[in-house]
Design a protein around this motif. Structure first.
Motif, PDB file in Angstrom:
ATOM      1  N   UNK A 244       0.850  -1.197   0.000  1.00 13.50           N
ATOM      2  CA  UNK A 244       0.000   0.000   0.000  1.00 13.50           C
ATOM      3  C   UNK A 244       0.882   1.241   0.000  1.00 13.50           C
ATOM      4  N   UNK A 245       0.324   2.391  -0.411  1.00 16.43           N
ATOM      5  CA  UNK A 245       1.157   3.579  -0.607  1.00 16.43           C
ATOM      6  C   UNK A 245       1.986   3.943   0.620  1.00 16.43           C
ATOM      7  N   UNK A 246       3.236   4.215   0.378  1.00 16.20           N
ATOM      8  CA  UNK A 246       4.123   4.674   1.444  1.00 16.20           C
ATOM      9  C   UNK A 246       4.879   3.571   2.160  1.00 16.20           C
ATOM     10  N   UNK A 247       4.543   2.309   1.898  1.00 14.84           N
ATOM     11  CA  UNK A 247       5.194   1.198   2.597  1.00 14.84           C
ATOM     12  C   UNK A 247       5.682   0.141   1.614  1.00 14.84           C
ATOM     13  N   UNK A 248       6.713  -0.576   2.054  1.00 19.57           N
ATOM     14  CA  UNK A 248       7.142  -1.750   1.310  1.00 19.57           C
ATOM     15  C   UNK A 248       6.348  -2.960   1.813  1.00 19.57           C
ATOM     16  N   UNK A 249       6.532  -4.102   1.186  1.00 18.64           N
ATOM     17  CA  UNK A 249       5.776  -5.311   1.578  1.00 18.64           C
ATOM     18  C   UNK A 249       6.220  -5.768   2.970  1.00 18.64           C
ATOM     19  N   UNK A 250       5.260  -6.090   3.826  1.00 17.00           N
ATOM     20  CA  UNK A 250       5.627  -6.450   5.207  1.00 17.00           C
ATOM     21  C   UNK A 250       4.528  -7.233   5.902  1.00 17.00           C
ATOM     22  N   UNK A 251       4.940  -7.967   6.905  1.00 14.08           N
ATOM     23  CA  UNK A 251       4.037  -8.569   7.885  1.00 14.08           C
ATOM     24  C   UNK A 251       4.171  -7.782   9.185  1.00 14.08           C
ATOM     25  N   UNK A 252       3.076  -7.673   9.930  1.00 19.09           N
ATOM     26  CA  UNK A 252       3.144  -7.154  11.295  1.00 19.09           C
ATOM     27  C   UNK A 252       3.108  -8.356  12.236  1.00 19.09           C
ATOM     28  N   UNK A 253       3.913  -8.286  13.281  1.00 16.43           N
ATOM     29  CA  UNK A 253       4.016  -9.416  14.207  1.00 16.43           C
ATOM     30  C   UNK A 253       4.133  -8.908  15.644  1.00 16.43           C
ATOM     31  N   UNK A 254       3.470  -9.618  16.547  1.00 17.02           N
ATOM     32  CA  UNK A 254       3.722  -9.434  17.978  1.00 17.02           C
ATOM     33  C   UNK A 254       4.188 -10.783  18.522  1.00 17.02           C
TER      34      UNK A 254
END
Ligand code: FE2
Length: 205
Positions: free
Chosen positions: A141-151
């Motif tokens: 999505x705009x402004x970010x590279x591909x990523x996962x969020x993790x806790x």
């Protein structure tokens, strides 16, 4: 037990015959890191007090109380399947059993489900500290590279909130204000399902 046949055996006599210069070359070759196409591969990621996984912002799209599940795939999903595996380790390099691993990410169009729990789920590591997330490659999505969020959280320990990145996105990674190379997964593109791995190293108190 059958032993593999060695093509070349270095005996004392052959070493003496090789002479000092050849011996120096042999030692240098053996101590050189493995390289492929002039790219020196990094050493296997280690753990330790100075190598704990860096935290990153949670961002605005976290939803608590996600379902407990190892597969985030739902019927009719679209996107490229990926399986992310690894261990949760203490800074003393010991596997942490029963650690929480909570993952959330966008669909393949770069959209978060902020109403429900699509591509959101948590699990607990097994006796070897292993986790396994079956999902899709998130969109961008705009402004970010591909990523996962993790806790990630060991029992009675602080929560590590972080993100994971894809090495094949080197151009967009470099332009991302949050990107940290310490959070790059190892990704194998072979086959219909991508396979990624990452070990989390927690600061335990
Ligand atoms: Fe995000």
């Amino acid at each position: 037990m059958l032993r593999p046949r060695l093509k070349h055996r270095f005996t004392r006599r052959t070493l003496l015959r090789m002479g000092p210069l050849t011996l120096v070359s042999l030692v240098a070759a053996c101590s050189r890191p493995f390289s492929h196409k002039n790219t020196v591969l990094p050493a296997t990621p280690a753990c330790g007090k100075d190598l704990t996984t860096p935290p990153q912002t949670e961002g605005p799209f976290y939803t608590p109380d996600s379902p407990q599940r190892t597969s985030l795939l739902e019927p009719g999903f679209s996107g490229t399947p990926i399986v992310v595996t690894g261990q949760v380790l203490s800074s003393e390099c010991r596997p942490i059993a029963g650690a929480l691993v909570d993952c959330w990410h966008t669909n393949d169009r770069g959209e978060y489900d902020n109403e429900g729990y699509q591509f959101r789920g948590h699990q607990f590591t097994d006796a070897d500290g292993q986790y396994r997330i079956e999902t899709i490659v998130p969109g961008i999505y705009p402004g970010r590279t591909r990523h996962f969020h993790i806790k990630v959280q060991a029992a009675n320990q602080p929560v590590l909130t972080t993100q994971l990145y894809f090495p094949e996105e080197s151009a967009t990674n470099q332009n991302d204000f949050l990107f940290d190379p310490a959070l790059l997964m190892t990704v194998d593109d072979g086959g219909d399902t991508k396979r990624a791995s990452f070990n989390f190293v927690l600061k335990t108190v």
